[in-house]
Motif scaffolding. Structure first.
Motif, mmCIF file in Angstrom:
data_model
loop_
_atom_site.group_PDB
_atom_site.id
_atom_site.type_symbol
_atom_site.label_atom_id
_atom_site.label_comp_id
_atom_site.label_asym_id
_atom_site.label_seq_id
_atom_site.Cartn_x
_atom_site.Cartn_y
_atom_site.Cartn_z
ATOM 1 N N THR A 224 0.833 -1.203 0.000
ATOM 2 C CA THR A 224 0.000 0.000 0.000
ATOM 3 C C THR A 224 0.870 1.257 0.000
ATOM 4 O OG1 THR A 224 -1.750 -1.164 1.186
ATOM 5 C CG2 THR A 224 -1.815 1.235 1.263
ATOM 6 N N VAL A 225 1.961 1.244 0.757
ATOM 7 C CA VAL A 225 2.866 2.397 0.783
ATOM 8 C C VAL A 225 3.484 2.624 -0.593
ATOM 9 C CG1 VAL A 225 5.028 3.282 1.746
ATOM 10 C CG2 VAL A 225 3.348 2.189 3.236
ATOM 11 N N LEU A 226 3.928 1.550 -1.237
ATOM 12 C CA LEU A 226 4.534 1.690 -2.559
ATOM 13 C C LEU A 226 3.527 2.182 -3.594
ATOM 14 C CD1 LEU A 226 6.889 -1.417 -2.787
ATOM 15 C CD2 LEU A 226 7.545 0.990 -2.656
ATOM 16 N N LEU A 227 2.294 1.710 -3.508
ATOM 17 C CA LEU A 227 1.263 2.187 -4.437
ATOM 18 C C LEU A 227 1.003 3.673 -4.232
ATOM 19 C CD1 LEU A 227 -1.243 -0.808 -4.237
ATOM 20 C CD2 LEU A 227 0.107 -0.124 -6.233
ATOM 21 N N GLY A 228 0.970 4.107 -2.972
ATOM 22 C CA GLY A 228 0.792 5.532 -2.703
ATOM 23 C C GLY A 228 1.958 6.351 -3.206
ATOM 24 N N LEU A 229 3.165 5.831 -3.065
ATOM 25 C CA LEU A 229 4.353 6.521 -3.554
ATOM 26 C C LEU A 229 4.308 6.659 -5.070
ATOM 27 C CD1 LEU A 229 7.140 7.680 -2.780
ATOM 28 C CD2 LEU A 229 8.082 5.393 -3.100
ATOM 29 N N ALA A 230 3.856 5.589 -5.748
ATOM 30 C CA ALA A 230 3.785 5.625 -7.210
ATOM 31 C C ALA A 230 2.752 6.628 -7.705
ATOM 32 C CB ALA A 230 3.455 4.232 -7.746
ATOM 33 N N ARG A 231 1.672 6.805 -6.949
ATOM 34 C CA ARG A 231 0.636 7.772 -7.348
ATOM 35 C C ARG A 231 1.050 9.200 -7.046
ATOM 36 N NH1 ARG A 231 -3.039 3.984 -4.919
ATOM 37 N NH2 ARG A 231 -3.065 5.297 -3.053
ATOM 38 N N ARG B 109 -0.306 11.190 3.342
ATOM 39 C CA ARG B 109 -1.415 10.358 3.823
ATOM 40 C C ARG B 109 -1.399 9.005 3.133
ATOM 41 N NH1 ARG B 109 -3.548 9.307 8.151
ATOM 42 N NH2 ARG B 109 -4.014 11.499 8.593
ATOM 43 N N SER B 110 -1.099 8.971 1.837
ATOM 44 C CA SER B 110 -1.018 7.688 1.138
ATOM 45 C C SER B 110 0.171 6.873 1.636
ATOM 46 C CB SER B 110 -0.897 7.908 -0.374
ATOM 47 O OG SER B 110 -2.121 8.332 -0.921
ATOM 48 N N LEU B 111 1.260 7.554 1.973
ATOM 49 C CA LEU B 111 2.428 6.837 2.490
ATOM 50 C C LEU B 111 2.174 6.260 3.867
ATOM 51 C CD1 LEU B 111 5.416 9.120 1.416
ATOM 52 C CD2 LEU B 111 4.435 7.151 0.240
ATOM 53 N N SER B 112 1.144 6.741 4.557
ATOM 54 C CA SER B 112 0.846 6.221 5.892
ATOM 55 C C SER B 112 0.120 4.883 5.841
ATOM 56 C CB SER B 112 0.025 7.240 6.686
ATOM 57 O OG SER B 112 -1.248 7.435 6.116
ATOM 58 N N GLY B 113 -0.246 4.451 4.640
ATOM 59 C CA GLY B 113 -0.805 3.114 4.480
ATOM 60 C C GLY B 113 -2.144 2.928 5.163
ATOM 61 N N MET B 114 -2.371 1.715 5.640
ATOM 62 C CA MET B 114 -3.630 1.359 6.290
ATOM 63 C C MET B 114 -3.527 1.559 7.792
ATOM 64 S SD MET B 114 -4.528 -2.138 4.186
ATOM 65 C CE MET B 114 -2.841 -2.772 4.343
ATOM 66 N N ALA B 115 -4.563 2.098 8.380
ATOM 67 C CA ALA B 115 -4.579 2.314 9.824
ATOM 68 C C ALA B 115 -4.952 1.025 10.549
ATOM 69 C CB ALA B 115 -5.580 3.414 10.179
ATOM 70 N N ALA C 82 5.238 3.736 7.043
ATOM 71 C CA ALA C 82 3.800 3.966 7.177
ATOM 72 C C ALA C 82 3.455 4.482 8.568
ATOM 73 C CB ALA C 82 3.030 2.677 6.880
ATOM 74 N N ARG C 83 4.033 3.868 9.593
ATOM 75 C CA ARG C 83 3.732 4.299 10.968
ATOM 76 C C ARG C 83 4.184 5.732 11.204
ATOM 77 N NH1 ARG C 83 5.784 -0.859 12.069
ATOM 78 N NH2 ARG C 83 7.745 0.018 12.847
ATOM 79 N N LEU C 84 5.396 6.067 10.772
ATOM 80 C CA LEU C 84 5.910 7.416 10.972
ATOM 81 C C LEU C 84 5.118 8.440 10.161
ATOM 82 C CD1 LEU C 84 9.734 6.590 10.837
ATOM 83 C CD2 LEU C 84 8.366 7.084 12.873
ATOM 84 N N ARG D 70 2.042 8.203 9.262
ATOM 85 C CA ARG D 70 0.695 8.364 9.827
ATOM 86 C C ARG D 70 0.719 9.370 10.986
ATOM 87 N NH1 ARG D 70 -3.941 6.312 9.172
ATOM 88 N NH2 ARG D 70 -3.100 4.869 7.621
ATOM 89 N N ASP D 71 1.751 9.326 11.808
ATOM 90 C CA ASP D 71 1.852 10.291 12.899
ATOM 91 C C ASP D 71 1.887 11.721 12.350
ATOM 92 O OD1 ASP D 71 1.860 8.262 14.753
ATOM 93 O OD2 ASP D 71 4.043 8.252 15.010
ATOM 94 N N ASP D 72 2.713 11.933 11.310
ATOM 95 C CA ASP D 72 2.817 13.268 10.718
ATOM 96 C C ASP D 72 1.502 13.682 10.064
ATOM 97 O OD1 ASP D 72 5.423 13.246 11.540
ATOM 98 O OD2 ASP D 72 6.285 12.909 9.549
ATOM 99 N N ALA D 73 0.895 12.755 9.331
ATOM 100 C CA ALA D 73 -0.355 13.069 8.638
ATOM 101 C C ALA D 73 -1.472 13.390 9.630
ATOM 102 C CB ALA D 73 -0.757 11.900 7.737
ATOM 103 N N ASP D 74 -1.524 12.641 10.733
ATOM 104 C CA ASP D 74 -2.552 12.908 11.740
ATOM 105 C C ASP D 74 -2.381 14.301 12.337
ATOM 106 O OD1 ASP D 74 -3.639 10.427 11.335
ATOM 107 O OD2 ASP D 74 -2.760 9.502 13.122
#
Length: 341
Positions: A151-158, A163-169, A241-243, A245-249
């Protein structure tokens, strides 16, 4: 002699999530004295694959010890021949594990956002309906650390932003309905747990079909990265993804607090006020406004938000911006007007 390490790992992951659910919701309300107290219900979404079968087995083992009822739902997407028969097999396997209630939900997959996104939307709609119907406290999903890395790689490619790099919660959905106990475990642990428990599993051929982006990433992209960079890529991506997500939140919270200050008394976004905000905060406000106007969140990408942002930061009298969901954004009288056309 204790259980196999893989079995112990999946049970521990599920036990922690169940404890969290009980802590968050508390015990059920006390019924009249002549009635039995209703036990909270937790459902598992199960495709019949190794990840979700391992999850179902762990839920069936752990839930009764905590006074929790365990049920299951399998979704029949109708995308393959005899999918209804396969769904019936999964229902039977879940019942053999002792889960109750168990049901199969047949869905019709649309085309919006591509085949993978459309199937996901239909699946979550069916799971939401099942959870509402049975008044379930939560629905467990079998996503693993490998899924998170993909999921992180797909977000990076887009190029979709942090937020996409934060993956699934680990916890998502309305009121924290969806829980992902296995995000800290790899796919092989789940498969090994099924093998040592003699659990039959079904390998979805779509997961090996190169027509699907995630399948190509799983079987070609990630192995190539590990060959070039060495082992540990999956763990590193999951940590990213974890890191992230903290920034995105934190940025989401800032945007929520700032949004009322950039609207006028009529509720319109004031371009001059938006311009003073940091770009990451401003674009979050813009994205939220576009989604609230009717754009599907899954079809709204960073490039769309950047075009809207140019109405504020690069204003030259340009025309309206057409966005997914027939949403149109335009600048009028120093205000940003976003609505469905």
């Amino acid at each position: 002699m204790g259980p196999h390490p893989a079995v112990a790992a999946i049970r521990l992951a599920v036990r922690r999530v169940l404890h969290d659910i009980l802590t968050e919701y508390g015990p059920p309300p006390a019924p009249p004295s002549h009635e039995r107290s209703p036990s909270p219900l937790v459902l598992v979404a199960c495709s019949g694959g190794a990840d979700s079968m391992a999850l179902a087995s762990a839920l069936a083992f752990e839930a009764p010890k905590l006074g929790i009822r365990a049920g299951g739902v399998t979704v029949d997407h109708g995308l393959q021949a005899e999918s209804d028969a396969r769904a019936a097999e999964v229902v039977q396997r879940l019942r053999e594990l002792g889960l109750d209630p168990v049901e199969s939900a047949a869905v019709t997959v649309g085309r919006d956002g591509g085949p993978e996104a459309a199937a996901r939307d239909a699946r979550y709609a069916a799971l939401d309906a099942a959870a509402d119907r049975h008044a379930a406290r939560a629905v467990l999903l079998g996503h693993t650390r490998d899924d998170q890395a993909e999921t992180v790689l797909l977000g990076l490619a887009r190029g979709s932003g942090i937020r996409s790099l934060s993956g699934m919660a680990a916890v998502s959905g309305a009121d924290g309905r969806y829980r992902r106990p296995f995000l800290g475990l790899d796919r092989q642990t789940a498969r090994k747990a099924c093998m040592v428990q003699s659990l039959p599993v079904w390998d979805d051929p779509h997961n090996a079909d190169p027509a699907y982006t995630r399948s190509r990433l799983r079987h070609e992209g990630l192995p190539a990265l590990e060959k070039a960079l060495g082992k540990g890529v999956v763990e590193a991506l999951a940590r990213t993804a974890r890191l992230s997500r903290d920034d995105a939140d934190a940025l989401d919270t800032w945007a929520s607090q700032a949004e009322p200050t950039v609207r006028d008394t009529a509720g319109l976004l004031v371009c001059a006020r938006l311009h003073t905000l940091p770009p990451a905060v401003r674009r979050r406000i813009l994205r939220r406004a576009v989604v609230e106007a009717g754009a599907p969140a899954g079809s709204l990408f960073a490039r769309h938000v950047e075009e809207v942002d140019k109405l504020i930061t690069g204003w030259r009298g340009q025309g309206a911006i057409n966005l997914p969901g027939r949403v149109v954004a335009r600048r009028q009288g120093g205000r940003l007007v976003i609505r469905q056309g």
